[in-house]
Design a protein around this motif. Structure first.
Motif, PDB file in Angstrom:
ATOM      1  N   ALA A   4      -7.248   3.308  -3.980  1.00 36.54           N
ATOM      2  CA  ALA A   4      -5.869   3.196  -4.449  1.00 36.54           C
ATOM      3  C   ALA A   4      -5.173   4.550  -4.471  1.00 36.54           C
ATOM      4  CB  ALA A   4      -5.834   2.571  -5.846  1.00 36.54           C
ATOM      5  N   GLY A   5      -5.962   5.635  -4.549  1.00 38.86           N
ATOM      6  CA  GLY A   5      -5.383   6.962  -4.533  1.00 38.86           C
ATOM      7  C   GLY A   5      -4.735   7.327  -3.214  1.00 38.86           C
ATOM      8  N   PHE A   6      -4.993   6.536  -2.170  1.00 42.16           N
ATOM      9  CA  PHE A   6      -4.358   6.787  -0.882  1.00 42.16           C
ATOM     10  C   PHE A   6      -2.834   6.722  -0.983  1.00 42.16           C
ATOM     11  CE2 PHE A   6      -7.319   6.108   2.971  1.00 42.16           C
ATOM     12  CZ  PHE A   6      -8.149   7.107   2.492  1.00 42.16           C
ATOM     13  N   LYS A   7      -2.317   5.915  -1.893  1.00 43.33           N
ATOM     14  CA  LYS A   7      -0.866   5.796  -2.007  1.00 43.33           C
ATOM     15  C   LYS A   7      -0.246   7.161  -2.285  1.00 43.33           C
ATOM     16  CE  LYS A   7       2.845   3.810  -4.820  1.00 43.33           C
ATOM     17  NZ  LYS A   7       3.422   5.149  -5.090  1.00 43.33           N
ATOM     18  N   GLU A   8      -0.764   7.860  -3.310  1.00 46.94           N
ATOM     19  CA  GLU A   8      -0.232   9.166  -3.658  1.00 46.94           C
ATOM     20  C   GLU A   8      -0.464  10.180  -2.545  1.00 46.94           C
ATOM     21  OE1 GLU A   8      -2.007   7.248  -5.724  1.00 46.94           O
ATOM     22  OE2 GLU A   8      -0.409   6.739  -7.142  1.00 46.94           O
ATOM     23  N   ILE A   9      -1.616  10.094  -1.891  1.00 48.91           N
ATOM     24  CA  ILE A   9      -1.938  11.034  -0.817  1.00 48.91           C
ATOM     25  C   ILE A   9      -0.987  10.857   0.363  1.00 48.91           C
ATOM     26  CG2 ILE A   9      -3.694  11.597   0.919  1.00 48.91           C
ATOM     27  CD1 ILE A   9      -5.775  10.958  -1.294  1.00 48.91           C
ATOM     28  N   ILE A  10      -0.768   9.612   0.770  1.00 45.25           N
ATOM     29  CA  ILE A  10       0.119   9.338   1.902  1.00 45.25           C
ATOM     30  C   ILE A  10       1.556   9.725   1.570  1.00 45.25           C
ATOM     31  CG2 ILE A  10       1.093   7.486   3.323  1.00 45.25           C
ATOM     32  CD1 ILE A  10      -1.711   6.127   3.080  1.00 45.25           C
ATOM     33  N   GLU A  55       2.437   2.722  -0.311  1.00 44.70           N
ATOM     34  CA  GLU A  55       2.267   1.317  -0.701  1.00 44.70           C
ATOM     35  C   GLU A  55       2.005   0.441   0.508  1.00 44.70           C
ATOM     36  OE1 GLU A  55       1.909  -0.221  -3.393  1.00 44.70           O
ATOM     37  OE2 GLU A  55       2.828   0.872  -5.061  1.00 44.70           O
ATOM     38  N   ALA A  56       2.767   0.638   1.583  1.00 45.77           N
ATOM     39  CA  ALA A  56       2.607  -0.190   2.775  1.00 45.77           C
ATOM     40  C   ALA A  56       1.253   0.048   3.437  1.00 45.77           C
ATOM     41  CB  ALA A  56       3.740   0.082   3.759  1.00 45.77           C
ATOM     42  N   ALA A  57       0.844   1.311   3.527  1.00 42.97           N
ATOM     43  CA  ALA A  57      -0.435   1.627   4.167  1.00 42.97           C
ATOM     44  C   ALA A  57      -1.608   1.060   3.377  1.00 42.97           C
ATOM     45  CB  ALA A  57      -0.575   3.140   4.322  1.00 42.97           C
ATOM     46  N   LEU A  58      -1.511   1.113   2.043  1.00 40.37           N
ATOM     47  CA  LEU A  58      -2.571   0.558   1.213  1.00 40.37           C
ATOM     48  C   LEU A  58      -2.634  -0.957   1.388  1.00 40.37           C
ATOM     49  CD1 LEU A  58      -4.721   1.384  -0.839  1.00 40.37           C
ATOM     50  CD2 LEU A  58      -3.034   1.067  -2.646  1.00 40.37           C
ATOM     51  N   ASP A  59      -1.479  -1.601   1.435  1.00 43.02           N
ATOM     52  CA  ASP A  59      -1.408  -3.040   1.660  1.00 43.02           C
ATOM     53  C   ASP A  59      -2.016  -3.396   3.014  1.00 43.02           C
ATOM     54  OD1 ASP A  59      -0.759  -5.710   1.254  1.00 43.02           O
ATOM     55  OD2 ASP A  59       1.349  -5.469   1.805  1.00 43.02           O
ATOM     56  N   TYR A  60      -1.649  -2.645   4.035  1.00 46.44           N
ATOM     57  CA  TYR A  60      -2.179  -2.864   5.384  1.00 46.44           C
ATOM     58  C   TYR A  60      -3.707  -2.769   5.402  1.00 46.44           C
ATOM     59  CZ  TYR A  60      -2.855  -1.919  10.416  1.00 46.44           C
ATOM     60  OH  TYR A  60      -3.273  -1.933  11.729  1.00 46.44           O
ATOM     61  N   SER A  61      -4.249  -1.813   4.661  1.00 49.17           N
ATOM     62  CA  SER A  61      -5.692  -1.579   4.653  1.00 49.17           C
ATOM     63  C   SER A  61      -6.472  -2.672   3.937  1.00 49.17           C
ATOM     64  CB  SER A  61      -5.993  -0.241   3.977  1.00 49.17           C
ATOM     65  OG  SER A  61      -5.383   0.818   4.657  1.00 49.17           O
ATOM     66  N   ARG A  62      -5.799  -3.468   3.105  1.00 46.54           N
ATOM     67  CA  ARG A  62      -6.489  -4.499   2.330  1.00 46.54           C
ATOM     68  C   ARG A  62      -6.603  -5.825   3.062  1.00 46.54           C
ATOM     69  NH1 ARG A  62      -2.997  -2.798  -2.956  1.00 46.54           N
ATOM     70  NH2 ARG A  62      -4.555  -1.474  -3.962  1.00 46.54           N
ATOM     71  N   PHE A 100     -14.416  -7.177   9.512  1.00 46.08           N
ATOM     72  CA  PHE A 100     -14.407  -6.234  10.620  1.00 46.08           C
ATOM     73  C   PHE A 100     -12.986  -5.749  10.915  1.00 46.08           C
ATOM     74  CE2 PHE A 100     -18.393  -8.586  11.492  1.00 46.08           C
ATOM     75  CZ  PHE A 100     -19.274  -7.505  11.472  1.00 46.08           C
ATOM     76  N   SER A 101     -12.002  -6.637  10.756  1.00 49.76           N
ATOM     77  CA  SER A 101     -10.612  -6.209  10.938  1.00 49.76           C
ATOM     78  C   SER A 101     -10.201  -5.255   9.826  1.00 49.76           C
ATOM     79  CB  SER A 101      -9.678  -7.425  10.982  1.00 49.76           C
ATOM     80  OG  SER A 101      -9.678  -8.115   9.752  1.00 49.76           O
ATOM     81  N   ARG A 102     -10.640  -5.525   8.615  1.00 48.71           N
ATOM     82  CA  ARG A 102     -10.314  -4.628   7.507  1.00 48.71           C
ATOM     83  C   ARG A 102     -10.913  -3.243   7.736  1.00 48.71           C
ATOM     84  NH1 ARG A 102     -12.249  -5.909   1.443  1.00 48.71           N
ATOM     85  NH2 ARG A 102     -14.253  -5.700   2.495  1.00 48.71           N
ATOM     86  N   ILE A 103     -12.142  -3.204   8.249  1.00 53.03           N
ATOM     87  CA  ILE A 103     -12.760  -1.920   8.572  1.00 53.03           C
ATOM     88  C   ILE A 103     -11.911  -1.170   9.591  1.00 53.03           C
ATOM     89  CG2 ILE A 103     -14.716  -0.869   9.779  1.00 53.03           C
ATOM     90  CD1 ILE A 103     -16.513  -2.968   8.438  1.00 53.03           C
ATOM     91  N   ARG A 104     -11.443  -1.875  10.623  1.00 54.06           N
ATOM     92  CA  ARG A 104     -10.601  -1.219  11.633  1.00 54.06           C
ATOM     93  C   ARG A 104      -9.320  -0.666  11.014  1.00 54.06           C
ATOM     94  NH1 ARG A 104     -11.916  -5.796  14.591  1.00 54.06           N
ATOM     95  NH2 ARG A 104      -9.817  -6.677  14.348  1.00 54.06           N
ATOM     96  N   HIS A 105      -8.703  -1.442  10.127  1.00 53.48           N
ATOM     97  CA  HIS A 105      -7.460  -0.993   9.500  1.00 53.48           C
ATOM     98  C   HIS A 105      -7.706   0.248   8.638  1.00 53.48           C
ATOM     99  CE1 HIS A 105      -5.594  -5.293   9.856  1.00 53.48           C
ATOM    100  NE2 HIS A 105      -5.722  -4.685  11.016  1.00 53.48           N
ATOM    101  N   GLN A 106      -8.789   0.254   7.888  1.00 55.36           N
ATOM    102  CA  GLN A 106      -9.113   1.414   7.077  1.00 55.36           C
ATOM    103  C   GLN A 106      -9.319   2.641   7.949  1.00 55.36           C
ATOM    104  OE1 GLN A 106     -12.569   0.072   5.048  1.00 55.36           O
ATOM    105  NE2 GLN A 106     -11.454  -1.390   3.784  1.00 55.36           N
TER     106      GLN A 106
END
Length: 360
Positions: A192-198, A232-239, A249-255
């Protein structure tokens, strides 16, 4: 079609009234749920490598001193306490390094459990430190889990069950037993910390393989092709995983896409020359990770100063696909290819690692 096995003992971590988790096949899993309010371990992020590459490029005494001050705020893990030394794999390539990275997503809308690590990455840093191979081990991989010091485990299960039964030390034992690769360090990250980082980076660009709509509010539609995303969008995309035929496997690719995009933006977006943005980035990063007692970000930054997004290769541990064991939906490792693949990791043969992996 995989052979059906005898049922396994029920998972005892399920809380009454919580919905079952969807697994790789889209079926309910017996992956347990912990009491409400606790974190659910999932979705790893390689923030540590981002810090390493970024600050390694700075290379000044002031930069090192500042990094030490940031490092002092990072929580430490007793990652190897109780791990039997006699059972650990021998080091083959002594100058290479292998880091097990586990993660949480404390703000995941689907979150209801704090007892599992739902994404596991074994990061291999070759002896020459010219690249890094990030090996995703699917959370549902069916393996033999050693018995913990508390007497839990000691049977076949999904690999992420090891954390529920014995914390980080049992995860170390399980991954080492499965791969026969010695784990040198452990990093845990709150995804979840990716939001602040991005957001500290001013957003990232991600290339979506197809158009799809998020299953979480506000139900964003991600267009096919390249697009800029805020945190927020990138975190949503990764989930997202349930809209895809290959699930996790798709979630792994998105991450992996998001991690690489962060790395690319951090090393090419002028972050090092903007003190305010650099400080925001580092504070967001340090608040999102913890690591074992012996891992030094200063040393890592020095060793890996040339590491960039283009030097990272994201691969997946070899599998034979999905199937069922009793009531559980699992991922079956391809044992023959697993042996060959991790032998390449042990001897630090980078091209063989890349060639032998599942590049899903």
């Amino acid at each position: 079609m995989q052979q059906r096995h005898d049922p396994v003992e029920p998972d005892t971590t399920t809380a009454v009234g919580t919905p079952p988790e969807q697994t790789t096949e889209g079926q309910p899993s017996s992956t347990g749920d912990a009491p409400r309010g606790k974190r659910r371990w999932r979705r790893i992020a390689l923030i540590s490598f981002l810090v390493v590459a970024l600050l390694g490029g700075a290379g000044t005494i002031a930069g090192a001193l500042y990094l030490r001050s940031v490092e002092s705020d990072i929580d430490r893990l007793d990652a190897f306490v109780g791990v039997p030394q006699e059972s650990r794999p021998q080091v083959v390539a002594k100058d290479a390094m292998n880091i097990m990275i586990l993660g949480s997503d404390s703000r995941d809308p689907d979150s209801s459990s704090g007892s599992r690590t739902d994404t596991i990455i074994l990061a291999h840093l070759p002896a020459d430190r010219s690249s890094a191979q990030l090996i995703s081990i699917p959370r549902d991989t069916w393996v033999s889990v050693p018995r913990s010091a508390e007497g839990r485990g000691g049977r076949d299960a999904k690999i992420n069950a090891a954390y529920a039964w014995g914390g980080v030390p049992l995860m170390v034992q399980t991954v080492e037993q499965f791969t026969k690769v010695r784990v040198d360090h452990v990093v845990m990250v709150d995804f979840a910390g990716f939001k602040e980082i991005i957001d500290a980076l001013g957003g990232i660009e991600v290339n979506s393989e197809k158009q799809f709509t998020s299953i979480h509010p506000p139900f964003r539609t991600f267009q096919a092709g390249p697009q800029k995303m805020d945190g927020e969008a990138a975190l949503d995309y990764s989930r997202q995983r349930k809209q895809f035929a290959d699930g996790d496997f798709s979630r792994i690719r998105h991450q992996q896409q998001v991690i690489k995009a962060i790395m690319d933006k951090a090393t090419s977006g002028g972050l090092l020359t903007n003190p305010a943005r650099l400080n925001s980035f580092l504070q967001a990063t340090s608040g999102s990770l913890s690591m074992d007692n012996d891992l030094s970000l200063v040393d890592m930054a020095t060793e890996n100063r040339n590491l960039r997004g283009r030097n990272l290769t994201f691969v997946t541990s070899p599998t034979k696909g999905t199937g069922r064991v009793g009531s559980e939906s699992v991922v079956f490792a391809d044992d023959k290819r697993v042996d060959t693949f991790y032998a390449a990791v042990r001897r630090d043969s980078v091209q063989d690692i890349i060639d032998g992996a599942d590049n899903k």
